[in-house]
Write a protein that holds these residues in place. Sequence first.
Motif: not given
Length: 142
Positions: A43, A75, A78
Motif C-alpha cells: 500500500p 488506507n 491496507r
Amino acid sequence: IKLYGWEQSMGDKIGEIRENELRLLWRYRLTQVFSRTLFQTVPLLVSIGTFTCYVLIPGNELTAEKVFPALVLFNILRFPMAMLPFLINNTLEAAVSIKRLQDFFASPETDPLPDIPRGRPAVVPGMATVDVEGATLKWPDG
C-alpha cells in the motif's frame, strides 16, 4: 522394531524424514515472512507510485484536496492487502488437508483384528500359541 533390532535403521529413517520436514517448514516460514512483508509494504509503494505518476503528467498539481482522499482510500485498502497473505496461506493449508483426507478415505480397508474372548487366552486359527512356564528371561548384557 526392538525384537528384530531395527532401532538404529528405523531411527535413521525417521531422522531423514524429520530433517526433510524441517527443511520444508523453514522454506514455508521464509515464504510466509516474505509475503507478509511484501503485502504490508505494497500500500505504501502504491501510494508513492500513484502520486509520482500523477505529478509527472503535465498539468497535474498535487493539492491537499486530492492527496487526503487518496490517502484515505489507500488506507482503506491496507487491511485487505494485509489479509491477503493469510488468505493465500490458509487456502493452501486447506488444500493440503483436503488432499490428505481424500488419500486417507480412498485407501483400502485393513483387515479387522480377530475378537479376543474375555477370561481365557486368545487362540486364533492358523496362528501359533505360546505358553511359557518357569522360565527366566533376561537380556544378554544384564
